[in-house]
Scaffold this active site. Sequence first.
Site, mmCIF file in Angstrom:
data_model
loop_
_atom_site.group_PDB
_atom_site.id
_atom_site.type_symbol
_atom_site.label_atom_id
_atom_site.label_comp_id
_atom_site.label_asym_id
_atom_site.label_seq_id
_atom_site.Cartn_x
_atom_site.Cartn_y
_atom_site.Cartn_z
ATOM 1 C CD GLU A 1 -2.596 19.976 6.801
ATOM 2 O OE1 GLU A 1 -3.675 19.518 7.022
ATOM 3 O OE2 GLU A 1 -2.422 21.042 6.143
ATOM 4 N NE ARG B 1 -7.139 18.251 1.281
ATOM 5 C CZ ARG B 1 -8.106 18.892 1.918
ATOM 6 N NH1 ARG B 1 -8.123 19.999 2.133
ATOM 7 N NH2 ARG B 1 -9.125 17.908 1.961
ATOM 8 C CG HIS C 1 -6.670 20.802 7.731
ATOM 9 N ND1 HIS C 1 -6.187 20.267 6.727
ATOM 10 C CD2 HIS C 1 -8.027 21.092 7.169
ATOM 11 C CE1 HIS C 1 -6.930 19.864 5.677
ATOM 12 N NE2 HIS C 1 -8.023 20.422 5.961
HETATM 13 N N1 NAP Z 1 -9.260 23.965 5.144
HETATM 14 C C1 NAP Z 1 -10.284 23.299 5.348
HETATM 15 O O1 NAP Z 1 -10.636 22.704 6.456
HETATM 16 C C2 NAP Z 1 -11.044 22.907 4.234
HETATM 17 C C3 NAP Z 1 -12.565 22.477 4.157
HETATM 18 C C4 NAP Z 1 -12.947 21.981 2.952
HETATM 19 C C5 NAP Z 1 -12.332 22.028 1.770
HETATM 20 N N2 NAP Z 1 -11.020 22.339 1.696
HETATM 21 C C6 NAP Z 1 -10.331 22.310 0.318
HETATM 22 O O2 NAP Z 1 -11.057 23.220 -0.421
HETATM 23 C C7 NAP Z 1 -11.129 22.862 -1.698
HETATM 24 C C8 NAP Z 1 -12.277 23.436 -2.416
HETATM 25 O O3 NAP Z 1 -13.444 23.081 -2.013
HETATM 26 P P1 NAP Z 1 -14.770 23.754 -2.895
HETATM 27 O O4 NAP Z 1 -15.728 23.094 -1.950
HETATM 28 O O5 NAP Z 1 -14.932 25.133 -3.105
HETATM 29 O O6 NAP Z 1 -14.474 22.797 -4.384
HETATM 30 P P2 NAP Z 1 -15.636 23.244 -5.355
HETATM 31 O O7 NAP Z 1 -16.996 23.829 -5.166
HETATM 32 O O8 NAP Z 1 -15.324 21.691 -6.170
HETATM 33 O O9 NAP Z 1 -14.731 23.938 -6.361
HETATM 34 C C9 NAP Z 1 -13.535 23.959 -6.994
HETATM 35 C C10 NAP Z 1 -13.173 25.025 -7.649
HETATM 36 O O10 NAP Z 1 -11.613 24.591 -7.950
HETATM 37 C C11 NAP Z 1 -11.635 24.891 -9.523
HETATM 38 N N3 NAP Z 1 -10.606 23.973 -10.161
HETATM 39 C C12 NAP Z 1 -10.531 22.734 -10.180
HETATM 40 N N4 NAP Z 1 -9.267 22.446 -10.799
HETATM 41 C C13 NAP Z 1 -8.721 23.353 -11.241
HETATM 42 C C14 NAP Z 1 -7.470 23.547 -12.170
HETATM 43 N N5 NAP Z 1 -6.841 22.588 -12.486
HETATM 44 N N6 NAP Z 1 -7.306 24.897 -12.537
HETATM 45 C C15 NAP Z 1 -8.017 25.756 -12.101
HETATM 46 N N7 NAP Z 1 -9.098 25.882 -11.302
HETATM 47 C C16 NAP Z 1 -9.580 24.434 -10.988
HETATM 48 C C17 NAP Z 1 -12.854 24.679 -10.168
HETATM 49 O O11 NAP Z 1 -13.210 25.388 -11.451
HETATM 50 P P3 NAP Z 1 -14.346 25.326 -12.270
HETATM 51 O O12 NAP Z 1 -15.274 26.036 -11.471
HETATM 52 O O13 NAP Z 1 -13.976 26.136 -13.624
HETATM 53 O O14 NAP Z 1 -14.870 23.910 -12.563
HETATM 54 C C18 NAP Z 1 -13.765 25.123 -9.020
HETATM 55 O O15 NAP Z 1 -14.101 26.382 -9.526
HETATM 56 C C19 NAP Z 1 -11.382 21.247 -1.545
HETATM 57 O O16 NAP Z 1 -11.111 20.633 -2.843
HETATM 58 C C20 NAP Z 1 -10.396 20.957 -0.247
HETATM 59 O O17 NAP Z 1 -9.385 20.617 -0.868
HETATM 60 C C21 NAP Z 1 -10.593 22.750 2.814
#
Ligand code: NAP
Length: 304
Positions: free
Chosen positions: A248, A220, A267
């Site tokens: 954005e 993000r 994006h």
């Molecule tokens: N560019 C795009 O089109 C696109 C597409 C999809 C997603 N995204 C973005 O990518 C993000 C991640 O997706 P995901 O599916 O990988 O999510 P996910 O599986 O829920 O993983 C999120 C990770 O972030 C860590 N985290 C959360 N809060 C934190 C904090 N305060 N400090 C440090 N680490 C933290 C978590 O830590 P723990 O493992 O320790 O809990 C987890 O490892 C989404 O939230 C979205 O915003 C972008």
Amino acid sequence: VTIVCVPTAAERDLLEDVPGGGRVVVWDGTGDPGADVAETEFLVGNYLGGPPSAEALARLGGLRVVQLLSAGVEPWLPVLPDGVVLCNGRGVHGGSTAELAVAGLLSLLRHLPDFAAAQERGEWSPRTADDLDGLRVLVLGAGDIARRIGAALRVFDAEVTYVARTAREDVRTLADLPHLLPSARAVVIALPLTEQTRGLVDAAFLAALPDGAMLVNIARGRIVHTDALVAELRRGRLSAFLDVTDPEPLPAGHPLWTAPNVLITPHVGGGTTGWRRRGYRLVREQLTRYAAGDQLLNVVEGGY
Ligand SMILES: NC(=O)c1ccc[n+]([C@@H]2O[C@H](COP(=O)([O-])OP(=O)(O)OC[C@H]3O[C@@H](n4cnc5c(N)ncnc54)[C@H](OP(=O)(O)O)[C@@H]3O)[C@@H](O)[C@H]2O)c1
């Protein structure tokens, strides 16, 4: 009978039927829901549009579950009625987003934008690049997307360290960043946007990176301080690949467009052609669990 509401007729066709029995209605979340939609119990959010208004959602009196096909849930939190379970689309866009992160990092590492520019000028201008072998990469996040990125980079022998909330084997925490940043050749952001992560990558974070480091943000835009990044890019110290920006969409004339050493995509990480197929595989799994009274996957709010 479970009434399931999906945003488009194409998605109704993908769902075919309701596991456990039920009926499918179609509403894209805009305007007033009709009488049949008002009976919805399980709503699939419109991936290509924003959430309905709080007033429209409140008209769905029997609503129990909102299933999103996006990983991010931020726009839904203010409109979600009390007691409704919110599930995200974790996993639906993970592979395609990780793919783009790796593509972006490799583009920076192997100077593909420079070669594309040289090609446009009809110039054969070789230069030597670094490779991933032994390259220290910090992946911020250790979730679905982060793990896929790390696994792909490790195939080319990169030294990957994950940084997330909870320390565990091969995962460090944000508190370790001061030790990790000075030797990181690349930082890939794969974190959700939360109060804790907003503005995390600020001037001090960027200043701690060594000269020539690469920043990749596919998460993000607001996790990164845009002005601080533009300053570092202009100094020629860092390069960046950004699939997400703040603001954005990035408006015409914004300084990021003309900053040196930055590659920007609008994006598009998650938006490959396979998302509907993967999304409705998840919806079917959730409806099967819902019908059986089992715990749903990917619950981010509510839960039961
Ligand atoms: N560019 C795009 O089109 C696109 C597409 C999809 C997603 N995204 C973005 O990518 C993000 C991640 O997706 P995901 O599916 O990988 O999510 P996910 O599986 O829920 O993983 C999120 C990770 O972030 C860590 N985290 C959360 N809060 C934190 C904090 N305060 N400090 C440090 N680490 C933290 C978590 O830590 P723990 O493992 O320790 O809990 C987890 O490892 C989404 O939230 C979205 O915003 C972008």
